[in-house]
Design a protein around this motif. Structure first.
Motif, PDB file in Angstrom:
ATOM      1  N   PRO A 153       0.811  -1.234   0.000  1.00 16.74           N
ATOM      2  CA  PRO A 153       0.000   0.000   0.000  1.00 16.74           C
ATOM      3  C   PRO A 153       0.839   1.277   0.000  1.00 16.74           C
ATOM      4  O   PRO A 153       0.514   2.236  -0.724  1.00 16.74           O
ATOM      5  CB  PRO A 153      -0.820  -0.132   1.292  1.00 16.74           C
ATOM      6  N   ILE A 154       1.915   1.300   0.787  1.00 15.84           N
ATOM      7  CA  ILE A 154       2.792   2.470   0.811  1.00 15.84           C
ATOM      8  C   ILE A 154       3.586   2.560  -0.487  1.00 15.84           C
ATOM      9  O   ILE A 154       3.742   3.636  -1.073  1.00 15.84           O
ATOM     10  CB  ILE A 154       3.752   2.399   2.021  1.00 15.84           C
ATOM     11  N   LYS A 156       2.837   1.537  -3.426  1.00 15.42           N
ATOM     12  CA  LYS A 156       2.000   1.978  -4.537  1.00 15.42           C
ATOM     13  C   LYS A 156       1.906   3.503  -4.589  1.00 15.42           C
ATOM     14  O   LYS A 156       1.923   4.099  -5.665  1.00 15.42           O
ATOM     15  CB  LYS A 156       0.597   1.384  -4.407  1.00 15.42           C
ATOM     16  N   ARG A 157       1.805   4.123  -3.425  1.00 11.93           N
ATOM     17  CA  ARG A 157       1.696   5.586  -3.396  1.00 11.93           C
ATOM     18  C   ARG A 157       3.014   6.249  -3.783  1.00 11.93           C
ATOM     19  O   ARG A 157       3.034   7.238  -4.509  1.00 11.93           O
ATOM     20  CB  ARG A 157       1.266   6.050  -1.996  1.00 11.93           C
ATOM     21  N   ASP A 161       4.124   5.187  -7.845  1.00  8.52           N
ATOM     22  CA  ASP A 161       3.179   5.367  -8.937  1.00  8.52           C
ATOM     23  C   ASP A 161       2.384   4.108  -9.268  1.00  8.52           C
ATOM     24  O   ASP A 161       2.264   3.704 -10.437  1.00  8.52           O
ATOM     25  CB  ASP A 161       3.907   5.867 -10.178  1.00  8.52           C
ATOM     26  N   GLY A 162       1.843   3.467  -8.244  1.00 16.37           N
ATOM     27  CA  GLY A 162       0.948   2.335  -8.453  1.00 16.37           C
ATOM     28  C   GLY A 162       1.600   0.981  -8.557  1.00 16.37           C
ATOM     29  O   GLY A 162       0.924  -0.014  -8.871  1.00 16.37           O
TER      30      GLY A 162
END
Length: 204
Positions: free
Chosen positions: A152-153, A155-156, A159-160
């Motif tokens: 989750p971190i 991805k941010r 860029d996904g």
């Protein structure tokens, strides 16, 4: 994709690309032939590796900045290369167009991997080769949990990008014929050589 990401990506990947990744890409792309579609071509890191068995490469990326950064790589290429701004989930090509499809470090970021695979199958000729180099969820239970927690971190920040995506599983479920799978860095990265062999009408 933020404006900073293309520059940051190249900067942080450079140490890996100069050493092991360069050989991995070269060995994988030596298998490409005919008319080639490269999905998510990014800054063009693959483009100088295509050999004369390739007639033409169509390299697509959804990010215009990435494509601009790949212009120099096109000049270094040994074959004809066309750059195109397009998304993997909706490929702007007719059915049965390509002899080879290439994706390297792409499936970790696409929004809908199953849809992308369907599009790859649609634009591939029967018997087409599909060549992948991806980072994936590892089989070690401890490190797999670490990947799940970090994703989750990650991805941010990246860029996904999904650290824990089971890309090989998606391709197996799609019915593609696995010719060769190689693992690197204890299974964090894999290369996949597979064939698209569509079922004939009436075949079960």
């Amino acid at each position: 994709m933020g404006k900073w990401f293309p520059i940051a990506y190249d900067f942080f990947m450079k140490p890996l690309e100069k050493h092991r990744f360069k050989d991995i890409r070269s060995n994988l792309l030596a298998k490409a032939k005919g008319r080639v579609l490269e999905i998510g071509s990014g800054s063009g890191i693959n483009l100088p590796h295509y050999q004369h068995s390739v007639e033409h490469v169509v390299a697509i990326d959804p990010n215009e900045q990435m494509l601009q950064r790949s212009v120099e790589a096109v000049r270094q290429g040994k074959v004809k290369i066309q750059l195109l701004n397009a998304e993997a989930e909706k490929l702007p090509f007719a059915d049965n167009t390509f002899d080879t499809v290439v994706a390297t470090l792409v499936f970790c970021t696409v929004a809908d991997p199953e849809k992308v695979i369907l599009e790859i199958k649609r634009v591939s000729k029967p018997g087409a080769r599909i060549l992948l180099f991806e980072h994936v969820k590892v089989s070690n239970p401890f490190w797999a949990k670490v990947q799940d927690r970090l994703t989750p971190i990650w991805k941010r920040v990246c860029d996904g990008c999904h650290l824990n995506r089971n890309t090989l599983g998606y391709f197996k479920q799609a019915g593609l014929s696995m010719q060769e799978v190689k693992k690197y860095y204890k299974g964090t990265f894999i290369t996949v050589d597979c064939l698209y062999q569509p079922e004939r009408k009436g075949q079960t």
